[in-house]
Design an enzyme around this catalytic site. Structure first.
Site, PDB file in Angstrom:
ATOM      1  N   LYS A 204       0.853  -1.208   0.000  1.00 37.37           N
ATOM      2  CA  LYS A 204       0.000   0.000   0.000  1.00 37.37           C
ATOM      3  C   LYS A 204       0.881   1.248   0.000  1.00 37.37           C
ATOM      4  CE  LYS A 204      -3.073   3.132   0.709  1.00 37.37           C
ATOM      5  NZ  LYS A 204      -4.015   3.551  -0.346  1.00 37.37           N
ATOM      6  N   CYS A 258      -2.518  11.154   1.772  1.00 40.23           N
ATOM      7  CA  CYS A 258      -1.959   9.855   1.372  1.00 40.23           C
ATOM      8  C   CYS A 258      -0.566  10.022   0.784  1.00 40.23           C
ATOM      9  CB  CYS A 258      -2.865   9.205   0.336  1.00 40.23           C
ATOM     10  SG  CYS A 258      -4.556   9.218   0.843  1.00 40.23           S
TER      11      CYS A 258
HETATM   12  N1  SAJ Z   1      -0.210  15.620  -7.909  1.00 40.30           N
HETATM   13  C1  SAJ Z   1       0.764  16.274  -8.669  1.00 40.30           C
HETATM   14  N2  SAJ Z   1       1.093  15.757  -9.885  1.00 40.30           N
HETATM   15  C2  SAJ Z   1       0.494  14.620 -10.365  1.00 40.30           C
HETATM   16  C3  SAJ Z   1      -0.499  13.966  -9.565  1.00 40.30           C
HETATM   17  C4  SAJ Z   1      -0.841  14.483  -8.344  1.00 40.30           C
HETATM   18  O1  SAJ Z   1       1.319  17.312  -8.261  1.00 40.30           O
HETATM   19  O2  SAJ Z   1       0.816  14.209 -11.480  1.00 40.30           O
HETATM   20  C5  SAJ Z   1      -0.552  16.156  -6.589  1.00 40.30           C
HETATM   21  C6  SAJ Z   1      -2.002  16.556  -6.478  1.00 40.30           C
HETATM   22  O3  SAJ Z   1      -2.159  17.902  -6.867  1.00 40.30           O
HETATM   23  C7  SAJ Z   1      -2.265  16.377  -4.993  1.00 40.30           C
HETATM   24  C8  SAJ Z   1      -1.349  15.211  -4.614  1.00 40.30           C
HETATM   25  O4  SAJ Z   1      -0.370  15.108  -5.647  1.00 40.30           O
HETATM   26  O5  SAJ Z   1      -1.858  17.513  -4.259  1.00 40.30           O
HETATM   27  C9  SAJ Z   1      -2.057  13.865  -4.446  1.00 40.30           C
HETATM   28  O6  SAJ Z   1      -3.041  13.754  -5.430  1.00 40.30           O
HETATM   29  P1  SAJ Z   1      -3.457  12.305  -6.042  1.00 40.30           P
HETATM   30  O7  SAJ Z   1      -4.708  12.457  -6.773  1.00 40.30           O
HETATM   31  O8  SAJ Z   1      -2.318  11.777  -6.802  1.00 40.30           O
HETATM   32  O9  SAJ Z   1      -3.604  11.331  -4.781  1.00 40.30           O
HETATM   33  P2  SAJ Z   1      -4.733  11.159  -3.656  1.00 40.30           P
HETATM   34  O10 SAJ Z   1      -4.043  11.378  -2.365  1.00 40.30           O
HETATM   35  O11 SAJ Z   1      -5.974  11.907  -3.921  1.00 40.30           O
HETATM   36  O12 SAJ Z   1      -5.113   9.599  -3.812  1.00 40.30           O
HETATM   37  C10 SAJ Z   1      -4.063   8.669  -3.743  1.00 40.30           C
HETATM   38  C11 SAJ Z   1      -4.325   7.628  -4.793  1.00 40.30           C
HETATM   39  N3  SAJ Z   1      -3.195   6.706  -4.831  1.00 40.30           N
HETATM   40  C12 SAJ Z   1      -2.723   6.369  -6.029  1.00 40.30           C
HETATM   41  O13 SAJ Z   1      -3.140   6.860  -7.062  1.00 40.30           O
HETATM   42  C13 SAJ Z   1      -1.595   5.378  -6.016  1.00 40.30           C
HETATM   43  C14 SAJ Z   1      -5.532   6.806  -4.426  1.00 40.30           C
HETATM   44  O14 SAJ Z   1      -5.759   5.740  -5.360  1.00 40.30           O
HETATM   45  C15 SAJ Z   1      -5.296   6.220  -3.066  1.00 40.30           C
HETATM   46  O15 SAJ Z   1      -6.346   5.335  -2.688  1.00 40.30           O
HETATM   47  C16 SAJ Z   1      -5.206   7.364  -2.086  1.00 40.30           C
HETATM   48  O16 SAJ Z   1      -4.034   8.129  -2.439  1.00 40.30           O
HETATM   49  C17 SAJ Z   1      -5.058   6.768  -0.711  1.00 40.30           C
HETATM   50  O17 SAJ Z   1      -6.109   6.799  -0.016  1.00 40.30           O
HETATM   51  O18 SAJ Z   1      -4.031   6.211  -0.398  1.00 40.30           O
END
Ligand code: SAJ
Length: 426
Positions: A204, A258
């Site tokens: 995870k 996360c």
């Molecule tokens: N972000 C970037 N660049 C990117 C992608 C995201 O700067 O290319 C930033 C976003 O703006 C945000 C942060 O990263 O601030 C996290 O955003 P996210 O959408 O990537 O992640 P979460 O926290 O909303 O959800 C993640 C997801 N994990 C994965 O995709 C591996 C989700 O599937 C998980 O279930 C969740 O964490 C969790 O609960 O662990």
């Protein structure tokens, strides 16, 4: 007689999980220490914005398949969905998990099943939870089933993802993994992968750490491209044309409960410094980097009064979640700088309470009014409907910093904006 499940923690994960188990034939007795949440839930009110959750909750309450309590109820299955935040020293704060395990220990019977869903450092299930539950003499993995099954949900489409995504179930013994798998088979449509508890815990963490390291690569490239006069978004797009390349997007930082948190649970287990730690440091530096860029653009303005209008402040687009939002850190840096007027506009967070709320404007016009610099910080889809052309006329200078490659340079320059992009020295 329906099997009973007690879900400990009725938040982002515990509530959708409770609803889905209730819909699939279990009697779910939710437990949360927050009486406000318990009262609201029993009235069918959901405190988090998640599509369809309130409707699904109403259904299971109606069917008497779900009820929330402020005391843990005896059941055959206990699922721990409590927060595992970071301490100030960036270590996993396991106090909520410990409290939950102690509550379960007081009711645990032979034959019961205990599942940890909360994201935790490898070893938590076996070394922290197991001993607490075994204090009464029952043996983990023999007298009762014990394991870890992490959630994988994307805020904004939780119910769909909990059902459709593959799931990992890790048992302290193979029989525990089998038992836990049979429980999730009641609603999980994705494949259920069995393993041991600590492998499940690390898997995870790796999912989110992979994204954090990848985002750090994009952010490091953004900083290089600023100096090299290249557009990092074009570089990433071109590199991603390779069939096996998937560089993520740069931005003003990484927020959420996360991706910004989970890598630290691996770092605390590592003996020496790592690419994981270096990536966390790159991503945690992005609010300061964005602040520096904004300041340099403000210096371009003719008049000495400076007002910055910031579009978006939640941690990612189209959600109301502010946890670990890098934009709030950017606001704090601007505030500390002094002599900069700050206006925040984010329709998702108007009814949230947060320290920087004092900068939140009622409407977008108020934010644009007299601003020298506009920063697109969160790419909420609704911002595409803004009439930027007429809003520009409210500004005292139309300097635009796009931190997410969200708007078309050509379009904005035709409207008369001086358009800049984070990570684009061109
Ligand atoms: N972000 C970037 N660049 C990117 C992608 C995201 O700067 O290319 C930033 C976003 O703006 C945000 C942060 O990263 O601030 C996290 O955003 P996210 O959408 O990537 O992640 P979460 O926290 O909303 O959800 C993640 C997801 N994990 C994965 O995709 C591996 C989700 O599937 C998980 O279930 C969740 O964490 C969790 O609960 O662990």
């Amino acid at each position: 007689m329906k099997e009973k499940i007690s879900v400990i923690g009725l938040g982002y994960i515990g509530l959708p999980t409770s609803v889905l188990f209730a819909k699939s034939g279990y009697e779910v007795l939710g437990y949360d220490s927050n009486t406000e949440i318990v009262d609201a839930l029993n009235k069918g009110k959901v405190m988090i914005k998640e599509p369809f959750l309130e409707e699904e909750l109403a259904e299971v309450i109606e069917a008497k398949a779900f009820k929330a309590y402020t005391e843990l109820q005896e059941a055959q299955i206990y699922i721990i969905c409590v927060p595992t935040p970071l301490t100030d020293e960036k270590k996993a704060d396991m106090s909520f998990v410990r409290q939950a395990a102690e509550a379960v220990a007081s009711l645990l019977k032979a034959g019961d099943t205990v599942i940890l869903e909360s994201t935790s450092p490898p070893g938590t299930t076996e070394e922290l939870i197991g001993p607490i539950l075994s204090k009464g003499g029952l043996k983990a993995g023999e007298d009762f089933f014990l394991g870890h099954s992490p959630e994988r949900v994307l805020p904004g489409c939780m119910l769909k993802e909990i059902v459709e995504n593959d799931r990992i179930v890790g048992g302290v013994k193979p029989a525990s993994a089998d038992r836990i798998r049979s429980i999730y088979e009641s609603f999980v449509k994705g494949e259920i992968h069995k393993t041991d508890a600590r492998t499940a815990e690390l898997s995870k963490l790796v999912e989110n750490t992979y994204r954090d390291v990848n985002i750090a690569l994009a952010n490091e490239l953004a900083i290089l491209c600023e100096d090299e006069g290249i557009d990092v978004f074009e570089v990433v797009e071109l590199a991603n044309n390779h069939p096996r390349v998937h560089v993520h997007m740069p931005g003003p930082g990484v927020g959420g409960h996360c991706i910004a948190i989970d890598p630290w649970f691996i770092i605390e287990k590592q003996k020496k410094s790592s690419v994981i730690l270096a990536s966390r440091q790159v991503n945690d530096h992005m609010p300061a980097y964005t602040f520096k860029k904004a300041k340099s653009l403000l210096a371009l303005s003719e008049n000495n009064k400076a007002k910055i209008a910031i579009l978006g402040c939640s941690y990612k687009p189209n959600v109301d979640d502010l946890r670990e939002s890098p934009v709030l850190e950017l606001v704090d840096l601007l505030e500390k700088e002094g002599n900069i007027e700050i206006a925040l506009f984010d329709p998702y967070v108007i009814d949230k309470e947060f320290p920087q709320k004092k900068y939140l404007t009622e409407n977008v016009e108020e934010a644009f009014e007299d601003a020298n610099l506009l920063v697109l910080a969160v790419h909420h889809e609704v911002f595409k409907e803004l009439d930027l052309e007429s809003l520009k006329d409210l500004m005292s200078e139309a300097i635009f910093l796009d931190t997410r490659n969200f708007f078309e340079r050509k379009l904005l320059e035709e409207m008369g904006y001086e358009y800049y992009k984070l990570g684009c020295g061109a």
